[in-house]
Design a protein around this motif. Structure first.
Motif, PDB file in Angstrom:
ATOM      1  N   GLU A  96       0.836  -1.204   0.000  1.00 42.09           N
ATOM      2  CA  GLU A  96       0.000   0.000   0.000  1.00 42.09           C
ATOM      3  C   GLU A  96       0.871   1.254   0.000  1.00 42.09           C
ATOM      4  O   GLU A  96       0.574   2.234  -0.690  1.00 42.09           O
ATOM      5  CB  GLU A  96      -0.954  -0.006   1.200  1.00 42.09           C
ATOM      6  CG  GLU A  96      -2.059  -1.041   1.055  1.00 42.09           C
ATOM      7  CD  GLU A  96      -3.195  -0.864   2.070  1.00 42.09           C
ATOM      8  OE1 GLU A  96      -4.247  -1.485   1.880  1.00 42.09           O
ATOM      9  OE2 GLU A  96      -3.023  -0.096   3.040  1.00 42.09           O
ATOM     10  N   ASP A 192      -5.001   8.781  -2.448  1.00 42.30           N
ATOM     11  CA  ASP A 192      -6.054   8.198  -1.593  1.00 42.30           C
ATOM     12  C   ASP A 192      -7.031   7.381  -2.428  1.00 42.30           C
ATOM     13  O   ASP A 192      -7.379   6.250  -2.080  1.00 42.30           O
ATOM     14  CB  ASP A 192      -6.879   9.318  -0.926  1.00 42.30           C
ATOM     15  CG  ASP A 192      -6.241   9.807   0.357  1.00 42.30           C
ATOM     16  OD1 ASP A 192      -5.269   9.161   0.824  1.00 42.30           O
ATOM     17  OD2 ASP A 192      -6.704  10.835   0.887  1.00 42.30           O
ATOM     18  N   ARG A 196      -7.546   3.357  -2.198  1.00 39.85           N
ATOM     19  CA  ARG A 196      -8.874   2.895  -1.758  1.00 39.85           C
ATOM     20  C   ARG A 196      -9.479   1.972  -2.816  1.00 39.85           C
ATOM     21  O   ARG A 196      -9.934   0.879  -2.506  1.00 39.85           O
ATOM     22  CB  ARG A 196      -9.773   4.116  -1.536  1.00 39.85           C
ATOM     23  CG  ARG A 196     -10.728   3.924  -0.383  1.00 39.85           C
ATOM     24  CD  ARG A 196     -11.461   5.208  -0.091  1.00 39.85           C
ATOM     25  NE  ARG A 196     -10.687   6.168   0.653  1.00 39.85           N
ATOM     26  CZ  ARG A 196     -10.743   7.502   0.480  1.00 39.85           C
ATOM     27  NH1 ARG A 196     -11.522   8.024  -0.442  1.00 39.85           N
ATOM     28  NH2 ARG A 196     -10.016   8.296   1.210  1.00 39.85           N
ATOM     29  N   ALA A 200      -9.588  -1.683  -1.416  1.00 40.40           N
ATOM     30  CA  ALA A 200     -10.905  -1.920  -0.811  1.00 40.40           C
ATOM     31  C   ALA A 200     -12.020  -2.002  -1.846  1.00 40.40           C
ATOM     32  O   ALA A 200     -13.109  -2.483  -1.542  1.00 40.40           O
ATOM     33  CB  ALA A 200     -11.204  -0.827   0.211  1.00 40.40           C
TER      34      ALA A 200
ATOM     35  N   ARG B 154     -19.193   3.186  -2.018  1.00 42.23           N
ATOM     36  CA  ARG B 154     -18.690   4.026  -0.940  1.00 42.23           C
ATOM     37  C   ARG B 154     -18.806   5.493  -1.356  1.00 42.23           C
ATOM     38  O   ARG B 154     -18.579   5.857  -2.517  1.00 42.23           O
ATOM     39  CB  ARG B 154     -17.259   3.663  -0.596  1.00 42.23           C
ATOM     40  CG  ARG B 154     -16.367   3.513  -1.808  1.00 42.23           C
ATOM     41  CD  ARG B 154     -15.126   2.729  -1.499  1.00 42.23           C
ATOM     42  NE  ARG B 154     -14.567   3.142  -0.241  1.00 42.23           N
ATOM     43  CZ  ARG B 154     -14.052   2.298   0.640  1.00 42.23           C
ATOM     44  NH1 ARG B 154     -14.009   1.009   0.376  1.00 42.23           N
ATOM     45  NH2 ARG B 154     -13.565   2.728   1.769  1.00 42.23           N
TER      46      ARG B 154
END
Lengths: 205, 205
Positions: A96, A192, A196, A200, B154
């Motif tokens: 990451e 970011d 993400r 995710a 999200r």
């Protein structure tokens, strides 16, 4: 935009006002616009507003400019792998870190990384650059593999394919990111969003 | 490789053996290799092994070949939006359908989509193609927006940024996918990997 020093000024003034660094910035812009193959010393001389012999005062020629430019991008990328965040901790956390920092380096060194990503492999410098890029990709793929072995990444994604898609997403940033754009996201916001999305996913947990 | 019909043969035989479709396949290969701007009718005539006037028998010129080629890619892409899976159900399911099918169309129409993605905007046909691409992107962004509103995606990912990263990942496939490669993933496997990465992420749930 690259700096355009010494305008207006005498030819001598202009020549003196370039450092190899600032000449490089001009050359990279021209390479990115015309392609490296399509750029002649004449084009570089015109863009810089100095004579060809003034350019030869700084570098041996076009290929040395390319070497320095992609070298700068590669130093930025490989530097990430030496950072503490890339060397300590679980593979997933290191991965990451590397992905986030790759986006940041790409945004910070946009023209240099853009040039690196467009290199074709016609000259030995280009082939060297491609080889180094592949090496970087392999290092990241290795981290992915470790994270799968740790049980932190899903096992149903092929590592080679995932690495390609990950870099596809990251590298595509050079196609649309323009730092001066109104309402442009910052390098941090893009980093970011990429981490993400990559780790995710878009779906709500 | 494009078909190379009528070799060896008389010039008349060669001319007769091309359909507009098979001539298009040759032209697209040349465009992708040399760039559309860098391709002349001379190049096309050489690659096809027929005279320029034989090419004019099929099309008005280079720009019509481009128009037909990117038109084929765009028809494939816009066709997805008319499919039942893109029109019925929750926005998230429709979005997943569109992303998966986009990868499949890209792989199935690889040279045509590659050309579409490399179009620069120097001629009116190129500008039309860019406009249509943007329209497609907007339609997908709209689906993303709906899925966020439904609470299925999200809310912390900027829709515009997410759309760009998603297409960055999908479009990068043209850079490395070669159907004939040994151990090459199938279009289906790539579509799986993309949808999994994009929606669920790499991290183990």
């Amino acid at each position: 935009m690259a700096p355009t020093p010494g305008v207006p000024g005498t030819s001598a003034h202009r020549r003196e006002s370039y450092t190899t660094e600032s000449l490089l910035a001009v050359a990279v812009e021209v390479f990115n616009e015309r392609g490296y193959d399509g750029t002649s010393m004449e084009h570089l001389s015109k863009a810089a507003g100095i004579s060809k012999s003034s350019i030869y005062h700084h570098v041996r020629g076009k290929e040395e400019l390319l070497e320095r430019a992609v070298g700068r991008a590669l130093d930025g990328l490989f530097g990430i792998l030496d950072e503490s965040g890339a060397r300590h901790g679980r593979a997933l956390a290191r991965l990451e870190h590397v992905v986030r920092r790759t986006v940041e380096v790409l945004v910070a060194e946009l023209p240099y990384v853009t040039l690196l990503l467009r290199v074709r492999g016609n000259t030995s410098t280009e082939r060297w650059a491609l080889e180094r890029r592949r090496e970087f990709d392999h290092r990241v793929a290795e981290l992915l593999r470790e994270a799968v072995a740790d049980g932190d990444l899903r096992a149903d994604v092929d590592v080679r394919l995932a690495t390609r898609l990950l870099f596809g997403m990251v590298n595509s940033i050079v196609e649309w990111y323009r730092p001066a754009g109104s309402g442009a996201a910052s390098g941090d916001q893009i980093a970011d969003a990429v981490t993400r999305l990559a780790f995710a996913g878009l779906r709500r947990p």
